[in-house]
Write a protein that holds these residues in place. Structure first.
Motif: not given
Length: 371
Positions: A101-102, A106-107, A131
């Protein structure tokens, strides 16, 4: 006549050549990018129709299993809800997503879903920033001092639901009732809503939202997607009204204990490093996003636990024996501490009172399912 037609013909030819060149250039650039195997389906709707129909037949996994067999067991591309996307499969795919994540991923919410849950002016906001802003509040909301206040609330709502919706019936449908329970719990913990009629009104609007999240994204009056957009708008307006009322309570110093404060109120009073608080629309976006994220996941987990305990009586008996053993152990501990130590008695009695109702609830819920 030919003189009049000739200029239009020249323009038509020039336009056709221009479009052809643009298409060829785009195709050449696209061919240099390596995409996963698969197909994106029809324009705009992509393969959403096949996904929705598989869900309506009760076999949503078939949509993915068919493409895993045809394209790849690790990753394939498709198009759902108006966006092209890659689907990662199996343990390796899950590990990649949850450990990157990131960094590599990514979300992200599809734009069609954002149109349902967000205010129109926030649809194009960065998901990463959204987020990050939300994570400022969750540690305080989930710290041990706050969690200790949630257990009695969870227990009391479970008891109310069992008495109202399970006891009067010999046979029940677990999934709808578990959704009703988790939504009532979310309303209490996120927004401190206790009125059953208020919860029911919000639940009816929320049902429109959840139905539309996995529908064909055609915003036309009468469609599921259109009703979802209207349901999201009604919930956001309801949240704005709740925040206005809550601010009045805060001004009059009518607050709950800091450990038991709900998430919405915490968002209203918490400021960033520059001393700036979130505006009401941003808070509403995040609350409805959390409602969506927490609803079906928790309900599905409860339902699957109930289902497998009913399907495997030997496991059910072991769980039941474990709970009976624990209750007897706590009872003996109570008797021992009554004689020896009143302080220890108080501690063990508190633990007994917390755990024993959950044993009764679990036993009764499984019993109802078996009937």
């Amino acid at each position: 006549m030919d003189d009049l037609f000739f200029p239009y013909f020249i323009h038509l030819v020039a336009l056709s050549i221009s479009f052809s060149l643009i298409f060829l250039i785009y195709k050449k650039k696209s061919s240099n990018i390596k995409f996963p195997p698969g197909r994106t389906g029809w324009p705009i709707i992509g393969e959403a129709w096949g996904f929705v129909m598989a869900g309506k037949r009760g076999t949503p996994e078939k949509f993915f299993n068919d493409r895993m067999k045809k394209y790849s067991t690790e990753v394939f591309q498709t198009s759902l809800f108006g966006d092209n996307m890659a689907v990662f499969c199996g343990a390796s795919g899950n590990k990649f997503l949850f450990s990157s994540e990131n960094k590599y991923v990514a979300t992200w919410w599809p734009r069609t879903i954002k149109k349902i849950i967000y205010f129109p002016e926030h649809v194009d906001n960065s998901s990463i920033e959204e987020t990050a802003a939300l994570r400022r509040f969750l540690p305080e909301f989930l710290k041990p001092e706050a969690l200790q206040h949630y257990i009695p609330i969870m227990d009391s709502i479970a008891r109310e639901q069992l008495e109202a919706d399970w006891c009067p019936h010999k046979q029940v449908r677990v999934f709808p009732l578990s959704k009703k329970y988790t939504f009532a719990l979310a309303c209490r913990l996120f927004m401190r809503i206790r009125d059953p009629d208020h919860v029911t009104r919000l639940a009816n609007q929320f049902a429109l939202v959840t139905d539309g999240l996995v529908s064909v994204p055609i915003n036309f009056p009468g469609t599921t997607y259109n009703r979802a957009i209207k349901g999201g708008k009604m919930i956001r307006e309801e949240l704005l009204a709740i925040m206005k009322q809550r601010e009045g309570e805060l001004i009059s110093d009518n607050k709950d204990d800091a450990g038991a404060i709900d998430l919405l109120t915490r968002m209203l009073i918490t400021s960033d490093d520059n001393g700036k608080t979130m505006n009401h629309k941003e808070i509403a976006n995040k609350i409805i996003g959390l409602l969506v994220a927490s609803h079906d996941t928790t309900s599905s987990s409860i339902t699957m636990v109930m289902y497998y305990l009913a399907q495997h009586p030997c496991i059910y008996q072991k769980v039941l024996k474990g709970m009976v053993f624990l209750s007897i152990l706590l009872l003996l501990l109570n008797i021992f501490t009554i004689i020896h130590d009143s302080t220890l008695y108080g501690m063990s009695n508190a633990l007994f009172l917390v755990l024993m109702p959950r044993y009764k609830s679990l036993h009764f819920m499984i019993f109802v399912l078996w009937i």
